[in-house]
Design an enzyme around this catalytic site. Sequence first.
Site, PDB file in Angstrom:
ATOM      1  N   VAL A  46       0.806  -1.227   0.000  1.00  0.00           N
ATOM      2  CA  VAL A  46       0.000   0.000   0.000  1.00  0.00           C
ATOM      3  C   VAL A  46       0.838   1.276   0.000  1.00  0.00           C
ATOM      4  O   VAL A  46       0.287   2.368  -0.092  1.00  0.00           O
ATOM      5  CB  VAL A  46      -0.971   0.028   1.193  1.00  0.00           C
ATOM      6  N   TYR A  47       2.150   1.174   0.116  1.00  0.00           N
ATOM      7  CA  TYR A  47       2.973   2.381   0.169  1.00  0.00           C
ATOM      8  C   TYR A  47       3.035   3.043  -1.210  1.00  0.00           C
ATOM      9  O   TYR A  47       3.420   2.406  -2.191  1.00  0.00           O
ATOM     10  CB  TYR A  47       4.385   2.065   0.649  1.00  0.00           C
ATOM     11  N   THR A  48       2.663   4.301  -1.245  1.00  0.00           N
ATOM     12  CA  THR A  48       2.617   5.121  -2.472  1.00  0.00           C
ATOM     13  C   THR A  48       2.009   4.336  -3.635  1.00  0.00           C
ATOM     14  O   THR A  48       2.526   4.329  -4.746  1.00  0.00           O
ATOM     15  CB  THR A  48       4.018   5.666  -2.847  1.00  0.00           C
ATOM     16  N   GLY A  78       1.981   1.347  -4.439  1.00  0.00           N
ATOM     17  CA  GLY A  78       2.835   0.339  -5.063  1.00  0.00           C
ATOM     18  C   GLY A  78       4.130   0.879  -5.632  1.00  0.00           C
ATOM     19  O   GLY A  78       5.040   0.100  -5.957  1.00  0.00           O
TER      20      GLY A  78
END
Length: 319
Positions: free
Chosen positions: A52-54, A56
């Site tokens: 879920v970070y940025t 993908g």
Amino acid sequence: MTTCIKTPAGDPVSRFCFGTMQFGGKADIANSQALYEACRAVGLNFFDTADVYTDGTSETLLGGFVKAERDKVIIATKVGAEGGCSRDNILSRFDGCRQRLDMDYVDILYLHRWDANTPLEESFETLAELQQAGKIGAIGVSNYAAWQIMKAQAVAVGLGTKIDILQPMYSLVKRQAEVEMLPMAESEGFAVASYSPLGGGLLTGKYGPGDSDRNGADDKGRLVDNLMYKARYGVDWMHQAAQDLSALARDHAVDPATLAVAWVAAHSGITSPIISARSVTQLAPSLAALDYDLSDALKAQLTALTPTPAPATDRLEEV
């Protein structure tokens, strides 16, 4: 602390981990690569990301940076923050992780948070199958309570696997992990990669009165522009502790961020604090904690800046 977490080449995990949450977000491609290179230059070999970070992009950038030296680094990613920890969601999310990282194998796969709606047997049977297929190394859990970890561990062991590493929040202003999490980790042999040693930026000193904003006037940081972080750290005593930390840091001619990270790293139950930044300049004080000699006296002064959490037992006369 000894730990089974090693690089594919067999090298031990570095004393610090770098969290890539900002890769492709507030750290653009050039800054992200510079951050990766700065970490490698001082020996960090442990990098943390999540699906879920940025959206993908963090995984995509990290995968590109490590490609030429994949066997020399430990890559951890996480699934389950969105969609829960069902078999289908773990498998589909992890397939996305591997595609973005461009890796057949990930050293650590965490379940990002507790899922009360999915049986633990379903989640950990899926993780065991991924291990047996050679797609993941260690299993980890993030943001679990101590009782949840031990319940999950019992299920995992029954399935022929185990949880090896935990990822709790831990800093001078977030010390709940001291009550049960860290004693449990030391007792049961879990590695611990704790996150947010700077309290979302609060402990850098940039939010104190009279302190300059290190990120520039157009970006006041997460405690101002992120509702989740404002709620997490919007407590008067925490801001007072940050001011007191800055004063103590000035007395010792050191950056407050260096003291904050060194204090976390000094705990015997912590394997690798997860440090992060959006630029090499911002990262430097955290990296400086690698070599900072934190005396017992100064550690005690730092500890005294914030309340010690209540013990797990109510029999306080016996503590």
